[in-house]
Design an enzyme around this catalytic site. Structure first.
Site, mmCIF file in Angstrom:
data_model
loop_
_atom_site.group_PDB
_atom_site.id
_atom_site.type_symbol
_atom_site.label_atom_id
_atom_site.label_comp_id
_atom_site.label_asym_id
_atom_site.label_seq_id
_atom_site.Cartn_x
_atom_site.Cartn_y
_atom_site.Cartn_z
ATOM 1 N N ASN A 136 58.750 48.983 21.519
ATOM 2 C CA ASN A 136 58.672 47.610 22.009
ATOM 3 C C ASN A 136 59.948 46.918 21.548
ATOM 4 O O ASN A 136 60.073 46.541 20.380
ATOM 5 C CB ASN A 136 57.414 46.954 21.420
ATOM 6 C CG ASN A 136 57.246 45.525 21.882
ATOM 7 O OD1 ASN A 136 58.086 44.985 22.609
ATOM 8 N ND2 ASN A 136 56.166 44.899 21.457
ATOM 9 N N ARG A 194 56.952 49.189 26.204
ATOM 10 C CA ARG A 194 56.301 47.967 26.640
ATOM 11 C C ARG A 194 57.330 47.164 27.434
ATOM 12 O O ARG A 194 58.400 46.837 26.920
ATOM 13 C CB ARG A 194 55.856 47.166 25.416
ATOM 14 C CG ARG A 194 55.264 45.868 25.812
ATOM 15 C CD ARG A 194 54.824 45.091 24.615
ATOM 16 N NE ARG A 194 54.177 43.880 25.071
ATOM 17 C CZ ARG A 194 53.714 42.963 24.271
ATOM 18 N NH1 ARG A 194 53.804 43.101 22.984
ATOM 19 N NH2 ARG A 194 53.145 41.891 24.769
ATOM 20 N N GLU A 203 47.601 47.528 21.839
ATOM 21 C CA GLU A 203 48.417 47.785 23.030
ATOM 22 C C GLU A 203 49.153 49.112 22.920
ATOM 23 O O GLU A 203 49.301 49.837 23.895
ATOM 24 C CB GLU A 203 49.418 46.634 23.218
ATOM 25 C CG GLU A 203 48.740 45.330 23.598
ATOM 26 C CD GLU A 203 49.530 44.104 23.219
ATOM 27 O OE1 GLU A 203 49.571 43.782 22.009
ATOM 28 O OE2 GLU A 203 50.122 43.472 24.095
ATOM 29 N N HIS A 255 50.165 39.598 28.526
ATOM 30 C CA HIS A 255 49.180 40.183 27.599
ATOM 31 C C HIS A 255 48.227 41.141 28.325
ATOM 32 O O HIS A 255 47.106 41.394 27.869
ATOM 33 C CB HIS A 255 48.306 39.100 26.914
ATOM 34 C CG HIS A 255 49.031 38.290 25.873
ATOM 35 N ND1 HIS A 255 48.780 36.950 25.671
ATOM 36 C CD2 HIS A 255 49.980 38.635 24.972
ATOM 37 C CE1 HIS A 255 49.551 36.503 24.699
ATOM 38 N NE2 HIS A 255 50.288 37.502 24.263
ATOM 39 N N ARG A 308 54.918 27.136 21.821
ATOM 40 C CA ARG A 308 54.901 26.758 23.244
ATOM 41 C C ARG A 308 53.829 25.707 23.504
ATOM 42 O O ARG A 308 52.728 25.778 22.957
ATOM 43 C CB ARG A 308 54.609 27.975 24.122
ATOM 44 C CG ARG A 308 55.663 29.052 24.073
ATOM 45 C CD ARG A 308 55.388 30.108 25.145
ATOM 46 N NE ARG A 308 56.201 31.289 24.923
ATOM 47 C CZ ARG A 308 55.705 32.507 24.670
ATOM 48 N NH1 ARG A 308 54.385 32.704 24.648
ATOM 49 N NH2 ARG A 308 56.503 33.520 24.468
#
Ligand code: AMP
Length: 414
Positions: A7, A98, A395, A188, A249
């Protein structure tokens, strides 16, 4: 099969080495041989390497670029110190990456070919902050392991390709969607796929019978409505900015605010975009930190008003999304929490679900308190009409399994 999962971020490289095959998947016995992280690539980098059953080893070294980072990781993985049982680089049989954005093209994981690389490049327009790094990881792995190493791309967006038009379209001129593919993609996705898969196993459900509202809450947070095993709505949109309140965010906001802030503060739209992505959310409201654990401590120890406000905004927005997804799905069977906050904070879970008793969810305080640090299970009472769960996400495991299946020509599950 030994799969290296990568990743790659702007100056980071996360990795896991996972041994998996069809038998191991059937018995849930995939082996995690090692994992780690390289940070601050481009300067004096920080390394944290950890092999199965051993304490993590921390060090620092100058690391120029992602290729050098992949090189250091691979040399360590086959070293005596790592003790993974791998003797040479040839023992690594595949690499899974990823990739943030698969656009409308990549609706499933794929083996990487020159055409797929071009496809990921084409998506840079949509994900300028993320896709270029995944490409660096792909190139680096090919350079270090040789051009014949099979590599797979697993996309954060793929799981949401089942969103119906009414959920993915914005109410803007349709021509803009046609011309630039401006729509909601969601992110996600691999995490939600894992939660749905794991819930099915734990609850003994079929895929068609899996109806969930999932909350992945970490530094980035989102919600997903899963009906009949597929994603029918999700809170992140064209970019990961939309939806829940996150670490830095804003989540949902009236877009007119952008122009207003730009005019008042003398900023460009690009600067305001950065402000909404990097200086807002928990950090912006509290003025303290983007870290939920620190905010909870501030609230408790110093009764900090703005820390409390940030946590309240976070929980209120999550609660509203659960309610709206219940409306969108005509009810659900369970609510599932994951991510750093979702997996570790009984307090936040309780505050989100407080006030949702009307829809049939009753939290069991003891179960909720006990479900932290990697534990999975039910946190609602036995009488609760709707069950609530904590399912730590994984993941990397799905990326490793997809890579193995693609390399061996096996069918990919949903
Ligand atoms: P992630 O991005 O999934 O790694 O999640 C990071 C977030 O999880 C940060 O806001 C952390 O403060 C939060 N977190 C981790 N552990 C806890 C905890 N025990 N209680 C509350 N928040 C936590």
């Amino acid at each position: 099969m030994n799969v290296l999962v990568l990743n790659a971020g702007s100056a980071t490289l996360k990795f896991q080495l996972i041994r998996t095959d069809a038998d191991r998947i059937a018995n849930d016995q995939d082996e995690r041989l090692a994992k780690g992280l390289v940070e601050r690539i481009g300067g004096e980098a920080l390394l944290r390497f950890e092999s199965q059953g051993k304490p993590p080893k921390r060090s620092s070294a100058p690391i120029r670029d992602h290729r050098a980072a992949v090189d250091v990781v691979l040399r360590w993985l086959v070293s005596d110190e790592a003790d993974t049982g791998l003797r040479s680089l040839a023992d690594i049989e595949g690499v899974g990456h990823r990739v943030a954005h698969g656009g409308e093209r990549f609706t499933r994981s794929v083996l990487i070919t020159p055409d797929v690389v071009r496809g990921i490049e084409d998506m840079i327009d949509l994900a300028p902050l993320h896709n270029p790094h995944a490409l660096k990881g792909i190139t680096a792995a090919r350079e270090v392991l040789g051009r014949d190493i099979p590599q797979a791309a697993v996309f954060d967006t793929s799981f949401h390709h089942t969103l119906p038009e009414q959920a993915y379209l914005y109410a803007i001129p349709y021509s803009l969607y046609r011309r630039y593919r401006i729509r909601r993609y969601g992110f996600h996705g691999t995490s939600y796929r894992y939660m749905a898969y794991r819930y099915r196993k734990l609850a003994g459900k079929t895929r068609e019978d899996t109806n969930l509202v999932c909350l992945h809450m970490g530094n980035g947070s989102s919600a997903c409505a899963i009906k009949g095993g597929i994603s029918v709505d999700t809170s992140m949109g064209f970019t990961p900015l939309e939806g829940l309140v996150m670490g830095t965010r804003s989540g949902d906001i009236d877009p007119a605010v952008m122009d207003f802030i730009a005019a008042k503060e003398g900023l460009s739209i690009h600067d305001v975009d950065l402000l909404l992505n990097k200086q807002s959310g928990l950090l912006g409201v509290s003025g303290l930190t983007n870290d939920m654990r620190e905010l909870l401590a501030e609230e408790l120890e110093h009764e900090d008003r703005r820390a409390r406000l940030a946590i309240e905004l976070f929980c209120y927005r999550a609660r509203k999304y659960i309610g709206s997804y219940l409306a969108a799905m005509n009810g659900t069977d369970a609510i599932v929490f994951a991510g750093g906050i979702g997996e570790n904070s009984p307090e936040v879970r309780a505050r989100i679900l407080d006030g949702l008793q009307w829809m049939g969810v009753e939290l069991n305080a003891e179960r909720n308190e006990s479900m932290t640090r990697g534990r999975e299970g039910v946190i609602s009472t036995d009488d609760s009409r709707l069950t609530a769960w904590v399912i730590p996400t994984d993941e990397e495991l799905l990326i490793a399994r997809d890579t193995m299946r693609l390399v061996h020509g096996l069918e990919l599950p949903h």
